[in-house]
Design an enzyme around this catalytic site. Sequence first.
Site, short mmCIF file in Angstrom:
data_model
loop_
_atom_site.label_atom_id
_atom_site.label_comp_id
_atom_site.label_asym_id
_atom_site.label_seq_id
_atom_site.Cartn_x
_atom_site.Cartn_y
_atom_site.Cartn_z
N ASP A 72 0.88 -1.25 0.00
CA ASP A 72 -0.03 0.06 -0.02
C ASP A 72 0.75 1.31 -0.09
O ASP A 72 0.30 2.37 -0.30
CB ASP A 72 -0.82 0.07 1.17
CG ASP A 72 -1.94 -1.03 1.19
OD1 ASP A 72 -2.39 -1.57 -0.08
OD2 ASP A 72 -2.39 -1.68 2.11
N HIS A 160 5.72 -11.82 8.12
CA HIS A 160 5.66 -11.46 6.53
C HIS A 160 6.81 -11.28 6.02
O HIS A 160 7.86 -10.95 6.72
CB HIS A 160 4.68 -10.47 6.38
CG HIS A 160 5.20 -9.07 6.76
ND1 HIS A 160 5.11 -8.88 8.21
CD2 HIS A 160 5.46 -7.89 6.26
CE1 HIS A 160 5.83 -7.53 8.49
NE2 HIS A 160 5.90 -7.05 7.18
#
Length: 345
Positions: A72, A160
Amino acid sequence: AEHQHARYNPLRDDWVLVSAHRVKRPWQGQLEKPPPEDVPRWDPNNPLCPGATRANGEVNPQYEGTFVFPNDFPALQPDAPEPGDSDHPLFRAAAARGVCKVMCFHPWSDLTLPLMSLAEIRAVIDVWADLTAELGSSYPWVQIFENKGAMMGCSNPHPHCQVWASSFLPNEAHLEDRTQRQHLRQHGVPMLLEYAEQEAHRKERLVVENVDWLVVVPYWATWPYQTLLLPRRHVRRLQDLCESERDSLASIMQRLLIKYDNLFEVSFPYSMGWHGAPTGPYLEEDCGHWQLHAHYYPPLLRSATIRKFMVGYEMLAQAQRDLTPEQAAEHLRSLPEVHYKQRTK
């Protein structure tokens, strides 16, 4: 082990100063906070969790395995304009385009890679290989990297990594391309293939090994417990790994990361990343000088709260380390391969 000396790093064509006696000096500097042990398994306000809403308003699916989505806040975008022409050679700029993705390893926020099952780690490896192939079909470089822990700048504890594909070869890739190409030209064998064979024979810097892989603290390591993950056969890229090599990679990664966590009985921080042969237009070229490998750069030095700082001499002169790679390898090698959180009390 007791006297300072310099070691050559052929992969980066530079030197590191080894000063093992410095680890004995008293420490009155900064003490880090250990990572939190109470990370909630699922948090609706965590933008990486299944079903959570991210900053751009997108809602994550209720994923049950891995999950990949566009970053993002990308550092690279595919449609960035060309910079203006330079009016002086000291003020040059070049186009930089690409894409940035985030990959969640698992739906649970409190489950790091060493605590995942082999099947779950293998799924991560398969997605790494797929992303390298997909993005590498057009981009020259695909950088997979994981920043683990707040100490390494990670802004979210959810397990992640990131994948950045760029329209150019970054500095480290360009440097490793040159040194590996030169070694093959001069010695007739890929540098890191020869290096893996040497380390497998010498064993003094070996941490873990299996039939397809080995992990060493490299002879030229800079960070205290830095390691290098190497395949035993000549492999250029992640997507070139066969099924059995992917299985054994999952196993050796789990073993290494359990040892890391067991070293100071803490969720061990590090930055890691894969380096393989360039892609995109380089897929049509002979990249036989390249050998796939992964770097692990952990900052912790003496305990869960004392880290190695790369400042002063390191920034202004050259890299310096406070214990020998052989000492670090021995410490890691001697650690159990059952995670401290999973031992029988």
